[in-house]
Design a protein around this motif. Structure first.
Motif, short mmCIF file in Angstrom:
data_model
loop_
_atom_site.label_atom_id
_atom_site.label_comp_id
_atom_site.label_asym_id
_atom_site.label_seq_id
_atom_site.Cartn_x
_atom_site.Cartn_y
_atom_site.Cartn_z
N LYS A 71 15.54 13.61 17.61
CA LYS A 71 14.37 12.92 18.14
C LYS A 71 14.09 11.71 17.24
O LYS A 71 13.85 11.85 16.05
CB LYS A 71 13.17 13.87 18.15
CG LYS A 71 11.98 13.31 18.88
CD LYS A 71 10.92 14.37 19.03
CE LYS A 71 9.68 13.77 19.68
NZ LYS A 71 8.61 14.75 19.78
N ARG A 72 14.17 10.51 17.83
CA ARG A 72 14.13 9.28 17.03
C ARG A 72 12.94 8.38 17.36
O ARG A 72 12.51 8.32 18.51
CB ARG A 72 15.42 8.49 17.30
CG ARG A 72 16.67 9.18 16.79
CD ARG A 72 17.89 8.36 17.14
NE ARG A 72 19.08 8.86 16.44
CZ ARG A 72 20.29 8.36 16.65
NH1 ARG A 72 20.48 7.36 17.52
NH2 ARG A 72 21.33 8.84 15.99
N GLY A 73 12.49 7.66 16.35
CA GLY A 73 11.42 6.68 16.56
C GLY A 73 11.96 5.30 16.90
O GLY A 73 11.21 4.42 17.32
N ILE A 92 15.15 11.37 22.72
CA ILE A 92 16.06 12.41 22.21
C ILE A 92 17.50 11.98 22.50
O ILE A 92 17.90 11.83 23.65
CB ILE A 92 15.74 13.77 22.84
CG1 ILE A 92 14.26 14.11 22.60
CG2 ILE A 92 16.66 14.85 22.27
CD1 ILE A 92 13.72 15.21 23.47
N HIS A 93 18.24 11.78 21.43
CA HIS A 93 19.57 11.16 21.49
C HIS A 93 20.62 12.17 21.96
O HIS A 93 20.69 13.28 21.43
CB HIS A 93 19.87 10.64 20.08
CG HIS A 93 21.11 9.85 19.96
ND1 HIS A 93 22.25 10.36 19.39
CD2 HIS A 93 21.40 8.58 20.32
CE1 HIS A 93 23.18 9.42 19.39
NE2 HIS A 93 22.70 8.33 19.95
N LEU A 94 21.46 11.78 22.90
CA LEU A 94 22.41 12.72 23.53
C LEU A 94 23.85 12.57 23.07
O LEU A 94 24.72 13.35 23.45
CB LEU A 94 22.36 12.56 25.06
CG LEU A 94 21.00 12.83 25.70
CD1 LEU A 94 21.01 12.37 27.16
CD2 LEU A 94 20.67 14.31 25.62
N LEU A 96 26.74 11.25 19.76
CA LEU A 96 26.93 11.27 18.31
C LEU A 96 27.25 9.83 17.91
O LEU A 96 28.08 9.19 18.54
CB LEU A 96 28.07 12.21 17.94
CG LEU A 96 28.34 12.38 16.43
CD1 LEU A 96 28.68 13.84 16.13
CD2 LEU A 96 29.47 11.50 15.95
N ASP A 97 26.53 9.32 16.92
CA ASP A 97 26.75 7.95 16.47
C ASP A 97 27.63 7.93 15.22
O ASP A 97 27.47 8.76 14.33
CB ASP A 97 25.41 7.28 16.12
CG ASP A 97 24.56 6.99 17.35
OD1 ASP A 97 25.13 6.69 18.41
OD2 ASP A 97 23.32 7.07 17.22
N LEU A 98 28.52 6.94 15.17
CA LEU A 98 29.31 6.68 13.96
C LEU A 98 28.91 5.29 13.47
O LEU A 98 29.14 4.30 14.16
CB LEU A 98 30.81 6.67 14.26
CG LEU A 98 31.51 7.97 14.57
CD1 LEU A 98 33.00 7.72 14.74
CD2 LEU A 98 31.28 9.00 13.47
N PRO A 182 25.68 -2.20 13.65
CA PRO A 182 26.91 -1.80 14.31
C PRO A 182 27.14 -0.29 14.23
O PRO A 182 27.00 0.30 13.16
CB PRO A 182 28.00 -2.55 13.53
CG PRO A 182 27.29 -3.73 12.94
CD PRO A 182 25.89 -3.25 12.64
N HIS A 183 27.41 0.31 15.35
CA HIS A 183 27.77 1.74 15.40
C HIS A 183 28.37 2.06 16.75
O HIS A 183 28.17 1.36 17.72
CB HIS A 183 26.56 2.63 15.13
CG HIS A 183 25.54 2.68 16.24
ND1 HIS A 183 24.70 1.62 16.53
CD2 HIS A 183 25.23 3.65 17.14
CE1 HIS A 183 23.92 1.95 17.55
NE2 HIS A 183 24.22 3.17 17.95
N LEU A 184 29.13 3.15 16.78
CA LEU A 184 29.67 3.65 18.04
C LEU A 184 28.77 4.77 18.55
O LEU A 184 28.44 5.69 17.79
CB LEU A 184 31.08 4.21 17.83
CG LEU A 184 31.69 4.86 19.10
CD1 LEU A 184 32.04 3.79 20.13
CD2 LEU A 184 32.91 5.69 18.75
N HIS A 185 28.37 4.68 19.81
CA HIS A 185 27.71 5.81 20.46
C HIS A 185 28.77 6.53 21.27
O HIS A 185 29.34 5.97 22.21
CB HIS A 185 26.58 5.31 21.38
CG HIS A 185 25.91 6.41 22.16
ND1 HIS A 185 24.71 6.98 21.76
CD2 HIS A 185 26.27 7.05 23.29
CE1 HIS A 185 24.37 7.92 22.64
NE2 HIS A 185 25.30 7.98 23.59
N PHE A 186 29.05 7.77 20.89
CA PHE A 186 30.07 8.57 21.57
C PHE A 186 29.38 9.74 22.24
O PHE A 186 28.64 10.49 21.60
CB PHE A 186 31.10 9.08 20.55
CG PHE A 186 32.12 10.00 21.15
CD1 PHE A 186 33.15 9.51 21.93
CD2 PHE A 186 32.03 11.37 20.95
CE1 PHE A 186 34.09 10.37 22.50
CE2 PHE A 186 32.96 12.24 21.51
CZ PHE A 186 34.00 11.73 22.29
ZN LIG Z 1 23.76 6.57 19.96
#
Ligand SMILES: [Zn+2]
Length: 225
Positions: A71-73, A92-94, A96-98, A182-186
């Motif tokens: 759960k993110r702000g 609520i993030h579904l 996995l971020d790298l 910068p990040h990957l949302h997988f």
């Molecule tokens: Zn993400």
């Protein structure tokens, strides 16, 4: 076989440089419960990026990761996430971020085909996105790659085969990736419904049971921890 069993059994190629050892991956807590974030303006990509890099340097990490069902702000800055009503606010993030630098090559964890791709340009959205479709004896499912570079979705064609470990793109910078560090949302998606080049990556509390079921924990496949 259930999708959860299938994911557990599959052997994935790493999403980024396979020579980076697992010991260089560091979990990152971006939830509302992380008190360190009170001193960070999470709405500002540069401020958040400074926090993430300080955290990674302090922990001698090359990659920070995490976020499944967190759960993110961070989403409160954009109307795209319906933050006016606590019941329908999507936070609520579904996936996995790298977290790793822009231009990092991203590799297909499994063989598949290009299902769809699109530049999702809402503020806080994915920017350039690719969805792969995977078939195996145990069933069919999809994987989504968000926050890529523009070049990643140029010259792509739906239906083209992707071999396991093939480079599918590179990471985008804040200017093109929805305004994030910068990040990957997988994300893993069991039933893609009617979506194309896009799929919700953040849920509200009301729809969480559905999305949790349709988007299993990416770590079942990635086995990072
Ligand atoms: Zn993400």
């Amino acid at each position: 076989m259930t999708i959860l069993d299938l994911l557990t059994q599959l052997e994935a190629h790493p999403l980024v440089d396979p020579s980076i050892p697992k010991a260089s991956y560091m979990p990152l807590d971006l939830s509302v419960d992380n008190s360190e974030l009170q001193a960070v303006n999470v709405s500002d990509a540069e401020d958040l990026e400074r926090y993430i890099w300080r955290y990674m340097i302090a922990n001698k990490a090359k990659i920070a990761y995490g976020g499944y069902l967190e759960k993110r702000g961070i989403y409160q800055r954009s109307t795209y996430f319906n933050q006016t009503n606590p019941e329908t606010e999507r936070n609520i993030h579904l996936g996995l971020d790298l977290w790793i630098e822009a231009d990092t090559p991203i590799f297909a964890p499994l063989a598949g085909t290009i299902h769809s791709f699109k530049n999702n340009t809402n503020h806080g959205d994915y920017g350039p996105t690719i969805i792969l479709k995977h078939h195996s004896e145990g069933g069919e499912f999809y994987t989504l790659y968000g926050h890529l570079s523009i070049a990643s979705i140029e010259d792509l064609e739906v239906g083209v085969e992707v071999t396991q470990g093939a480079q599918i793109g590179t990471l985008g910078m804040a200017k093109v990736n929805g305004d994030y560090p910068p990040h990957l949302h997988f994300q893993i998606i069991h039933d893609i419904q009617d979506f194309s080049g896009d799929y919700p990556g953040v849920s509200n509390q009301l729809d969480l049971a559905f999305y949790k079921n349709n988007c299993p924990d990416p770590n079942l496949l990635l086995k990072l921890y």
